[in-house]
Design a protein around this motif. Structure first.
Motif, PDB file in Angstrom:
ATOM      1  N   GLN A  24       2.366   4.467  16.794  1.00 50.90           N
ATOM      2  CA  GLN A  24       2.406   3.675  15.568  1.00 50.90           C
ATOM      3  C   GLN A  24       2.011   2.245  15.904  1.00 50.90           C
ATOM      4  OE1 GLN A  24       6.137   3.798  13.469  1.00 50.90           O
ATOM      5  NE2 GLN A  24       5.120   3.435  11.545  1.00 50.90           N
ATOM      6  N   HIS A  25       1.128   1.690  15.103  1.00 48.85           N
ATOM      7  CA  HIS A  25       0.637   0.321  15.302  1.00 48.85           C
ATOM      8  C   HIS A  25       0.019   0.151  16.686  1.00 48.85           C
ATOM      9  CE1 HIS A  25       2.581  -0.669  11.563  1.00 48.85           C
ATOM     10  NE2 HIS A  25       3.739  -0.245  12.045  1.00 48.85           N
ATOM     11  N   GLY A  26      -0.645   1.201  17.177  1.00 50.60           N
ATOM     12  CA  GLY A  26      -1.327   1.122  18.454  1.00 50.60           C
ATOM     13  C   GLY A  26      -0.435   1.221  19.669  1.00 50.60           C
ATOM     14  N   GLN A  27       0.844   1.514  19.477  1.00 46.11           N
ATOM     15  CA  GLN A  27       1.780   1.592  20.588  1.00 46.11           C
ATOM     16  C   GLN A  27       2.274   3.026  20.740  1.00 46.11           C
ATOM     17  OE1 GLN A  27       4.901  -1.296  20.546  1.00 46.11           O
ATOM     18  NE2 GLN A  27       6.099  -0.232  22.085  1.00 46.11           N
ATOM     19  N   LEU A  28       2.239   3.545  21.962  1.00 50.07           N
ATOM     20  CA  LEU A  28       2.722   4.884  22.262  1.00 50.07           C
ATOM     21  C   LEU A  28       4.122   4.784  22.842  1.00 50.07           C
ATOM     22  CD1 LEU A  28       2.187   7.950  22.536  1.00 50.07           C
ATOM     23  CD2 LEU A  28       1.375   7.462  24.852  1.00 50.07           C
ATOM     24  N   ASN A  29       5.050   5.515  22.241  1.00 45.46           N
ATOM     25  CA  ASN A  29       6.421   5.578  22.733  1.00 45.46           C
ATOM     26  C   ASN A  29       6.781   7.024  23.025  1.00 45.46           C
ATOM     27  OD1 ASN A  29       7.351   2.780  22.483  1.00 45.46           O
ATOM     28  ND2 ASN A  29       7.006   3.110  20.307  1.00 45.46           N
ATOM     29  N   ALA A  30       7.594   7.223  24.043  1.00 47.45           N
ATOM     30  CA  ALA A  30       8.119   8.538  24.383  1.00 47.45           C
ATOM     31  C   ALA A  30       9.631   8.496  24.212  1.00 47.45           C
ATOM     32  CB  ALA A  30       7.754   8.909  25.816  1.00 47.45           C
ATOM     33  N   VAL A  31      10.146   9.323  23.323  1.00 43.58           N
ATOM     34  CA  VAL A  31      11.579   9.383  23.060  1.00 43.58           C
ATOM     35  C   VAL A  31      12.104  10.678  23.675  1.00 43.58           C
ATOM     36  CG1 VAL A  31      13.355   9.399  21.275  1.00 43.58           C
ATOM     37  CG2 VAL A  31      11.244   8.107  20.906  1.00 43.58           C
ATOM     38  N   TRP A  32      12.934  10.535  24.687  1.00 48.30           N
ATOM     39  CA  TRP A  32      13.454  11.678  25.431  1.00 48.30           C
ATOM     40  C   TRP A  32      14.750  12.197  24.835  1.00 48.30           C
ATOM     41  CZ3 TRP A  32      11.448  14.013  29.829  1.00 48.30           C
ATOM     42  CH2 TRP A  32      10.320  13.394  30.370  1.00 48.30           C
ATOM     43  N   SER A  33      14.962  13.503  25.000  1.00 54.73           N
ATOM     44  CA  SER A  33      16.227  14.105  24.598  1.00 54.73           C
ATOM     45  C   SER A  33      16.628  15.096  25.692  1.00 54.73           C
ATOM     46  CB  SER A  33      16.060  14.827  23.265  1.00 54.73           C
ATOM     47  OG  SER A  33      17.278  15.417  22.872  1.00 54.73           O
ATOM     48  N   PRO A  34      17.829  15.079  26.175  1.00 51.94           N
ATOM     49  CA  PRO A  34      18.939  14.239  25.749  1.00 51.94           C
ATOM     50  C   PRO A  34      18.892  12.825  26.324  1.00 51.94           C
ATOM     51  CG  PRO A  34      19.688  15.708  27.493  1.00 51.94           C
ATOM     52  CD  PRO A  34      18.248  16.068  27.189  1.00 51.94           C
TER      53      PRO A  34
END
Length: 72
Positions: A24-34
């Motif tokens: 989003q907005h040119g930024q890549l994020n990785a959200v880990w679980s757990p």
């Protein structure tokens, strides 16, 4: 005005871990679980993580064009 690309997709990495990539907005994020794995578990999951990241980014190339990834 051009809308920024907003895209997300979760991936099961095995061993009880998953990651959701969000662009989003040119930024890549990785959200880990757990949680973000560390040490030995992190090293074990690295190939699955990279494969998932590459699949996610490849799915975006029709909209974004060429994408370059630099692993440090």
């Amino acid at each position: 005005m051009t809308r920024p690309v907003a895209h997300s997709r979760p991936y099961d990495l095995g061993r009880g871990f998953s990651v959701e990539f969000k662009l989003q907005h040119g930024q890549l994020n990785a959200v880990w679980s757990p949680r973000v794995p560390h040490g030995r578990r992190g090293r074990q999951l690295l190939p699955a993580y990279k494969a998932a990241r590459n699949r996610f980014l490849s799915s975006l190339t029709p909209d974004l064009g060429t994408i370059m990834v630099v692993d440090l």
